[in-house]
Design an enzyme around this catalytic site. Structure first.
Site, PDB file in Angstrom:
ATOM      1  N   ASP A  63       0.874  -1.173   0.000  1.00 14.12           N
ATOM      2  CA  ASP A  63       0.000   0.000   0.000  1.00 14.12           C
ATOM      3  C   ASP A  63       0.910   1.221   0.000  1.00 14.12           C
ATOM      4  O   ASP A  63       1.559   1.521   1.006  1.00 14.12           O
ATOM      5  CB  ASP A  63      -0.901  -0.017   1.234  1.00 14.12           C
ATOM      6  CG  ASP A  63      -1.831   1.192   1.309  1.00 14.12           C
ATOM      7  OD1 ASP A  63      -1.727   2.083   0.440  1.00 14.12           O
ATOM      8  OD2 ASP A  63      -2.644   1.254   2.240  1.00 14.12           O
ATOM      9  N   SER A 141       0.566  12.629 -16.267  1.00 12.98           N
ATOM     10  CA  SER A 141      -0.493  12.794 -17.264  1.00 12.98           C
ATOM     11  C   SER A 141      -0.342  14.137 -17.967  1.00 12.98           C
ATOM     12  O   SER A 141       0.109  15.113 -17.341  1.00 12.98           O
ATOM     13  CB  SER A 141      -1.859  12.724 -16.580  1.00 12.98           C
ATOM     14  OG  SER A 141      -2.885  13.216 -17.420  1.00 12.98           O
ATOM     15  N   TYR A 154      -7.405  15.806  -9.753  1.00 14.52           N
ATOM     16  CA  TYR A 154      -6.482  14.764 -10.223  1.00 14.52           C
ATOM     17  C   TYR A 154      -5.336  15.400 -11.009  1.00 14.52           C
ATOM     18  O   TYR A 154      -4.161  15.072 -10.799  1.00 14.52           O
ATOM     19  CB  TYR A 154      -7.243  13.768 -11.096  1.00 14.52           C
ATOM     20  CG  TYR A 154      -6.359  12.812 -11.861  1.00 14.52           C
ATOM     21  CD1 TYR A 154      -5.767  11.732 -11.229  1.00 14.52           C
ATOM     22  CD2 TYR A 154      -6.128  12.995 -13.224  1.00 14.52           C
ATOM     23  CE1 TYR A 154      -4.950  10.849 -11.929  1.00 14.52           C
ATOM     24  CE2 TYR A 154      -5.326  12.114 -13.933  1.00 14.52           C
ATOM     25  CZ  TYR A 154      -4.743  11.047 -13.286  1.00 14.52           C
ATOM     26  OH  TYR A 154      -3.929  10.172 -13.989  1.00 14.52           O
ATOM     27  N   LYS A 158      -1.054  15.518 -10.366  1.00 12.68           N
ATOM     28  CA  LYS A 158      -0.043  15.193 -11.373  1.00 12.68           C
ATOM     29  C   LYS A 158       0.881  16.380 -11.635  1.00 12.68           C
ATOM     30  O   LYS A 158       2.077  16.198 -11.907  1.00 12.68           O
ATOM     31  CB  LYS A 158      -0.716  14.728 -12.664  1.00 12.68           C
ATOM     32  CG  LYS A 158      -1.446  13.393 -12.521  1.00 12.68           C
ATOM     33  CD  LYS A 158      -0.510  12.281 -12.072  1.00 12.68           C
ATOM     34  CE  LYS A 158      -1.182  10.936 -12.019  1.00 12.68           C
ATOM     35  NZ  LYS A 158      -0.266   9.852 -11.591  1.00 12.68           N
TER      36      LYS A 158
END
Length: 265
Positions: A63, A141, A154, A158
């Site tokens: 994890d 991304s 999100y 990034k």
């Protein structure tokens, strides 16, 4: 150019999608792979499939949001493979919804996975990578360069990862460690199935063509071999945004905001 033959690689988020494709591609090119994720059963299935094909692979239950678990996972990886040459920070979590209504718990989950996860693994890997003069690969991304509506948080995680990668690249240069930031295109993986979203919001159907995971994995392996600094797979909106930012805002507003704000928000 870096040869992948005999390279010892740890891939986080390896239980499916791009991580799984990377495991196959790197193993086929001679690397020994440690497969890390929380879903141990899926990792073991992948490990067995790789081993049946004659490749060296080990499954590591990990994890990335747990710093102590990461330290132990890195120790187990080095013990199993005899060292570490490449760390691929691929584990990630997405969110679809407006930042204005995003719950603090959801923010915390994205930050824990996309930011702290990559930092914990990188910190734990540095002593081993210094010995092997290895590499950290951060999977990012194109949204890091140009955020879209409803995936902006999100995209922000990034962007943070990109900035940290730039700094780490210089900080670790004297220790012989290279840092590659690979901004992968939207890929046909199971990420959407695990995407967090605002209450009552349904993810829109994907009608556009998504990149094939194996093709993306091959491009990442190429970037690793050539020790690239930064690769952005899709540049259209980023380039257009630099030249005509107002036009990109208009396109995204009409393509996404007007379509979804009354349906979902």
């Amino acid at each position: 150019m870096r040869s992948l033959k005999g390279q010892r690689v740890l891939i986080t988020g390896a239980s499916g999608g791009l991580g799984q494709a990377l495991a196959w591609v790197l193993a086929e090119q001679g690397a020994h792979v440690a497969l890390a994720a929380r879903r141990l059963e899926r990792l073991q299935e992948l490990q067995e499939a790789l081993q049946r094909s004659g490749y060296k692979a080990v499954a590591i239950s990990l994890d990335v949001t747990d710093a102590d678990a990461v330290t132990y996972g890195l120790h187990r990886t080095v013990e199993a493979l005899g060292g570490l040459d490449i760390l691929v920070n691929n584990a990630g979590l997405a969110y679809f919804g407006s930042v204005s209504t995003m719950a603090p718990q959801q923010m915390a989950r994205l930050v824990a996975t996309n930011i702290y996860g990559a930092l914990y693994t990188s910190q734990a890997a540095v002593p081993y990578l210094e010995t092997s003069r290895g590499m950290i690969v951060n999977i990012s991304s194109p949204l890091a360069k140009r955020a879209f509506p409803y995936v902006s948080f999100y995209a922000g995680t990034k962007s943070f990862l990109n900035a940290v990668s730039d700094g780490m690249r210089l900080e670790l240069k004297a220790r012989g460690i290279h840092v590659l930031t690979y901004m992968a295109p939207e890929t046909a993986t199971d990420l959407a199935q695990h995407t967090l979203h605002a209450p009552g919001v349904t993810l829109p159907p994907i009608r556009r063509r998504l990149a094939d995971p194996r093709h993306v994995a091959l491009q990442i392996s190429r970037a690793i071999r050539h020790e690239r600094r930064e690769v952005m797979a899709s540049r259209f909106f980023v380039a257009l945004g630099l030249m005509m930012p107002g036009l990109v805002d208009w396109l995204l507003y009409h393509a996404m905001v007007r379509r979804y704000r009354h349906e979902n928000f």
